[in-house]
Design a protein around this motif. Structure first.
Motif, PDB file in Angstrom:
ATOM      1  N   GLY A  64       0.789  -1.230   0.000  1.00 58.89           N
ATOM      2  CA  GLY A  64       0.000   0.000   0.000  1.00 58.89           C
ATOM      3  C   GLY A  64       0.818   1.274   0.000  1.00 58.89           C
ATOM      4  N   VAL A  65       2.124   1.148  -0.161  1.00 61.96           N
ATOM      5  CA  VAL A  65       2.980   2.335  -0.113  1.00 61.96           C
ATOM      6  C   VAL A  65       3.474   2.690  -1.516  1.00 61.96           C
ATOM      7  CG1 VAL A  65       5.168   3.262   0.763  1.00 61.96           C
ATOM      8  CG2 VAL A  65       3.699   1.908   2.258  1.00 61.96           C
ATOM      9  N   LEU A  66       3.339   3.965  -1.853  1.00 60.98           N
ATOM     10  CA  LEU A  66       3.838   4.480  -3.126  1.00 60.98           C
ATOM     11  C   LEU A  66       5.155   5.197  -2.843  1.00 60.98           C
ATOM     12  CD1 LEU A  66       3.096   5.069  -6.165  1.00 60.98           C
ATOM     13  CD2 LEU A  66       2.264   7.266  -5.350  1.00 60.98           C
ATOM     14  N   PHE A 286      22.425  11.585  -7.165  1.00 56.52           N
ATOM     15  CA  PHE A 286      21.578  11.377  -5.979  1.00 56.52           C
ATOM     16  C   PHE A 286      20.253  10.743  -6.372  1.00 56.52           C
ATOM     17  CE2 PHE A 286      20.621  15.723  -7.413  1.00 56.52           C
ATOM     18  CZ  PHE A 286      19.243  15.696  -7.504  1.00 56.52           C
ATOM     19  N   ASN A 287      19.685  10.024  -5.420  1.00 53.02           N
ATOM     20  CA  ASN A 287      18.307   9.529  -5.531  1.00 53.02           C
ATOM     21  C   ASN A 287      17.561  10.126  -4.353  1.00 53.02           C
ATOM     22  OD1 ASN A 287      19.427   7.762  -7.410  1.00 53.02           O
ATOM     23  ND2 ASN A 287      19.295   5.970  -6.076  1.00 53.02           N
ATOM     24  N   ILE A 288      16.356  10.592  -4.620  1.00 60.23           N
ATOM     25  CA  ILE A 288      15.500  11.019  -3.518  1.00 60.23           C
ATOM     26  C   ILE A 288      14.298  10.103  -3.519  1.00 60.23           C
ATOM     27  CG2 ILE A 288      14.053  12.869  -2.595  1.00 60.23           C
ATOM     28  CD1 ILE A 288      15.910  14.835  -4.020  1.00 60.23           C
ATOM     29  N   SER A 289      14.016   9.532  -2.371  1.00 57.75           N
ATOM     30  CA  SER A 289      12.863   8.652  -2.259  1.00 57.75           C
ATOM     31  C   SER A 289      11.901   9.264  -1.248  1.00 57.75           C
ATOM     32  CB  SER A 289      13.345   7.282  -1.775  1.00 57.75           C
ATOM     33  OG  SER A 289      12.317   6.613  -1.120  1.00 57.75           O
ATOM     34  N   ARG A 290      10.645   9.385  -1.664  1.00 60.44           N
ATOM     35  CA  ARG A 290       9.628   9.912  -0.756  1.00 60.44           C
ATOM     36  C   ARG A 290       8.474   8.919  -0.768  1.00 60.44           C
ATOM     37  NH1 ARG A 290       7.839  13.019   3.552  1.00 60.44           N
ATOM     38  NH2 ARG A 290       5.686  12.398   3.539  1.00 60.44           N
ATOM     39  N   VAL A 291       8.090   8.414   0.388  1.00 58.11           N
ATOM     40  CA  VAL A 291       7.016   7.419   0.415  1.00 58.11           C
ATOM     41  C   VAL A 291       5.694   8.030   0.857  1.00 58.11           C
ATOM     42  CG1 VAL A 291       8.529   5.448   0.788  1.00 58.11           C
ATOM     43  CG2 VAL A 291       7.598   6.663   2.748  1.00 58.11           C
ATOM     44  N   PHE A 292       4.616   7.532   0.246  1.00 63.17           N
ATOM     45  CA  PHE A 292       3.259   7.943   0.597  1.00 63.17           C
ATOM     46  C   PHE A 292       2.458   6.677   0.877  1.00 63.17           C
ATOM     47  CE2 PHE A 292       4.964  11.071  -2.323  1.00 63.17           C
ATOM     48  CZ  PHE A 292       4.686  12.271  -1.674  1.00 63.17           C
ATOM     49  N   THR A 293       1.765   6.661   1.993  1.00 63.20           N
ATOM     50  CA  THR A 293       0.890   5.531   2.266  1.00 63.20           C
ATOM     51  C   THR A 293      -0.437   5.817   1.580  1.00 63.20           C
ATOM     52  OG1 THR A 293       1.977   5.175   4.374  1.00 63.20           O
ATOM     53  CG2 THR A 293      -0.177   4.155   4.092  1.00 63.20           C
ATOM     54  N   VAL A 294      -0.707   5.103   0.473  1.00 65.16           N
ATOM     55  CA  VAL A 294      -1.935   5.394  -0.265  1.00 65.16           C
ATOM     56  C   VAL A 294      -3.036   4.400   0.080  1.00 65.16           C
ATOM     57  CG1 VAL A 294      -0.827   6.568  -2.187  1.00 65.16           C
ATOM     58  CG2 VAL A 294      -1.114   4.103  -2.284  1.00 65.16           C
ATOM     59  N   HIS A 295      -2.652   3.290   0.668  1.00 71.87           N
ATOM     60  CA  HIS A 295      -3.650   2.288   1.037  1.00 71.87           C
ATOM     61  C   HIS A 295      -3.155   1.624   2.310  1.00 71.87           C
ATOM     62  CE1 HIS A 295      -6.160  -1.273   0.933  1.00 71.87           C
ATOM     63  NE2 HIS A 295      -5.083  -2.029   0.906  1.00 71.87           N
ATOM     64  N   ARG A 296      -4.018   1.531   3.294  1.00 70.98           N
ATOM     65  CA  ARG A 296      -3.578   0.903   4.522  1.00 70.98           C
ATOM     66  C   ARG A 296      -4.176  -0.494   4.633  1.00 70.98           C
ATOM     67  NH1 ARG A 296      -4.765   1.662  10.898  1.00 70.98           N
ATOM     68  NH2 ARG A 296      -2.947   0.503  11.543  1.00 70.98           N
ATOM     69  N   PRO A 297      -3.309  -1.524   4.537  1.00 69.25           N
ATOM     70  CA  PRO A 297      -3.853  -2.882   4.638  1.00 69.25           C
ATOM     71  C   PRO A 297      -4.406  -3.122   6.027  1.00 69.25           C
ATOM     72  CG  PRO A 297      -1.455  -2.942   4.561  1.00 69.25           C
ATOM     73  CD  PRO A 297      -1.849  -1.516   4.377  1.00 69.25           C
TER      74      PRO A 297
ATOM     75  N   LYS B  73      -0.231   3.281  11.297  1.00 71.14           N
ATOM     76  CA  LYS B  73      -0.909   3.523  10.031  1.00 71.14           C
ATOM     77  C   LYS B  73       0.083   3.432   8.877  1.00 71.14           C
ATOM     78  CE  LYS B  73      -4.957   6.383  10.499  1.00 71.14           C
ATOM     79  NZ  LYS B  73      -5.310   7.688  11.021  1.00 71.14           N
ATOM     80  N   LYS B  74       1.273   3.980   9.088  1.00 70.82           N
ATOM     81  CA  LYS B  74       2.270   3.995   8.018  1.00 70.82           C
ATOM     82  C   LYS B  74       3.343   2.953   8.304  1.00 70.82           C
ATOM     83  CE  LYS B  74       1.656   8.879   7.010  1.00 70.82           C
ATOM     84  NZ  LYS B  74       2.243  10.208   7.097  1.00 70.82           N
ATOM     85  N   ALA B  75       3.561   2.093   7.297  1.00 70.55           N
ATOM     86  CA  ALA B  75       4.509   0.995   7.476  1.00 70.55           C
ATOM     87  C   ALA B  75       5.919   1.509   7.782  1.00 70.55           C
ATOM     88  CB  ALA B  75       4.526   0.117   6.235  1.00 70.55           C
ATOM     89  N   LEU B  76       6.298   2.585   7.106  1.00 66.30           N
ATOM     90  CA  LEU B  76       7.654   3.101   7.292  1.00 66.30           C
ATOM     91  C   LEU B  76       7.835   3.662   8.702  1.00 66.30           C
ATOM     92  CD1 LEU B  76      10.285   3.524   5.643  1.00 66.30           C
ATOM     93  CD2 LEU B  76       9.580   5.885   5.369  1.00 66.30           C
TER      94      LEU B  76
END
Lengths: 304, 186
Positions: A64-66, A286-297, B73-76
């Motif tokens: 569920g994480v983008l 460089f790499n930039i990674s930003r995570v968004f929780t779009v769906h919560r299992p 809520k957030k896995a990370l």
């Protein structure tokens, strides 16, 4: 006739025994609940993110994480002051990764290098764990496909769209040896539908190795190297070596690194790396990674 | 054997059984959640696997839970909680060991909320702190409902919050405990 004295003494001992029980329990009340059920503990946070530098790490994006990834490689640092050590040029990849489940992730990306679109599927087959279920390693399968969308070099010729496709398949076998140290091996094969000359191989086999050393809680040192036997690679191509730092700040991971590869997808950095580290053909990037929780299992029910 | 001896034997047996009877209550599924309210975000996490034993004779109580079982809520966030803040690999459990004062005033027949004071040692991340909190207990047919809320300060337990996330994590974190204790049969 029973001796009343003896009976009395026996009764006294018998009646006093709850008190004795109580004394034993001084240790810990929780011991009364017996041993806890054995639980399986999975190794987590083997790497800060799903990439080491260019290569995939054994981590998956959570369900569920983008994960939005923005990656840059500047020009070669030996290009001198005129190019301000490569900073005037940039090769870019924009990518989106998504965790379909905890063990399956998919991703799409677009690189400026050869105007390439790429897509991948990564499945975790085994997961390192201890406790009830013991597994010493994590094993993942990665398959990627790339489509080069540069204009045809010879449009007057009959061109096939399949000529633009290339594939890479990889096994990732790794282990988090300790809190701070993770190592993985990546046996890989790259297949190119069309190669430049008759001498070039369609299939290239390579062995990759990558690792992470945690320097502090939020900073880690990463490195990766791919070895393909020189007679497999096209003329002038080299093996890819990258070294970098991961800096994690909550929802972001910043990866700053040095690499002799310009391309950021498997087909590119395994088979099309031209830089020579010893000559200073090194890209800062460089790499930039930003995570968004779009769906919560839904949380899994805990078994007792 | 004379009758007197037989009777005293029976009484003693009875007393013995009574002494062993349901004076202890327990659960393996206690609910513990925490809530952090900071300018940039609110964070909540829950754990449904706290173990607790309460001795109604002495008032002694012990609670233990696995840090890694908190779900976010957030896995990370959950990963960072375990990895960066709590170091749950090194300190897998949080525990409370203490006493519910005046427990003898608890009336098991009264099915209503009764309030007590609990005191003891809270151990989080291997750092022990004296705490006291008010606890409500409500005996009922389905068990005894126990509830308490208290505040934990991360700095008290050697949990370091870096400056970049200072506004994401509260300085005082509210911990809520809800448990349904059952008589411990042996």
């Amino acid at each position: 006739m029973i001796n009343p004295l003896k009976l009395g003494a026996a009764l006294l001992i018998f009646c006093a025994s709850p008190a004795l029980h109580a004394q034993e329990e001084e240790e810990s009340l929780l011991d009364l609940l017996g041993d806890e059920d054995p639980k399986t503990e999975y190794a987590t946070a083997s790497f800060k993110t799903t990439r080491i530098v260019n290569s995939h790490s054994l981590e998956n994006t959570h369900h569920g994480v983008l994960d939005v990834k923005i990656s840059h490689r500047f020009g070669f640092i030996n290009s001198g002051v005129y190019e301000i050590f490569g900073l005037d040029q940039a090769s870019i990849r924009l990518g989106l990764d998504y965790g379909v489940t905890d063990w399956l992730m998919v991703g799409l990306g677009r690189s400026s290098f050869e105007k390439t679109y790429d897509g991948f599927v990564k499945a975790r087959i085994l997961r390192q764990s201890s406790g009830e279920r013991k597994m010493p390693i994590t094993l993942s399968w990665l398959s990627t496909m790339t489509i080069n969308t540069l204009r045809w070099a010879y449009p007057e010729r009959v061109n096939f769209s399949t000529s633009r496709y290339a594939y890479a398949h990889q096994l990732i076998v790794g282990r988090k040896f300790s809190e701070g140290f993770t190592l993985q091996l990546m046996p890989s094969v790259v297949h190119r539908n069309l190669v430049a000359t008759a001498d070039d191989a369609h299939d290239i086999f390579a062995m990759g190795a990558g690792g992470r050393l945690k320097l502090t809680k939020r900073i880690a040192l990463n490195a990766e190297y791919y070895y393909a036997h020189p007679n497999q690679l096209d003329a002038g191509r080299r093996n890819s070596l990258s070294i970098g730092f991961d800096i994690e700040t909550g929802g972001h991971v910043f990866q700053l690194h040095f690499s002799n590869s310009t391309h950021m997808v498997e087909k590119g950095f395994i088979t099309e790396t031209t830089g020579n580290w010893l000559d200073g053909d090194i890209h800062f990037g460089f790499n930039i990674s930003r995570v968004f929780t779009v769906h919560r299992p839904k949380p899994k029910p805990v078994n007792y | 054997m004379n009758i007197k001896a037989a009777i005293s034997l029976l009484i003693c047996l009875g007393l013995h059984a009574w002494g062993m009877a349901q004076d202890k209550y327990f659960t393996r599924k206690g609910e513990v959640d925490f809530f952090s309210s900071a300018p940039l975000e609110d964070i909540r996490a829950e754990n449904n696997g706290a173990m607790c034993v309460l001795d109604l004779n002495s008032g002694k109580v012990e609670v233990s839970l696995l840090i890694a079982s908190f779900s976010f809520k957030k896995a990370l966030m959950q990963e960072h909680f375990n990895e960066n803040y709590m170091e749950s690999g090194k300190h897998p459990k949080a525990t409370f060991k203490g006493v519910v004062e005046d427990i003898e005033k608890l009336d098991l027949k009264k099915q209503e909320t009764q309030t007590f004071e609990a005191k003891g040692v809270l151990s989080i991340k291997g750092v022990e702190r004296e705490v006291s909190t008010s606890v409500t207990m409500k005996p009922g047919k389905a068990g005894m409902e126990v509830q308490t809320t208290f505040i934990v300060k991360p700095e008290d337990h050697d949990i370091k919050i870096p400056a970049v996330v200072r506004d994401n994590i509260a300085r005082e974190i509210e911990v809520n405990v809800n448990m349904n204790l059952q008589p411990l049969e042996r």
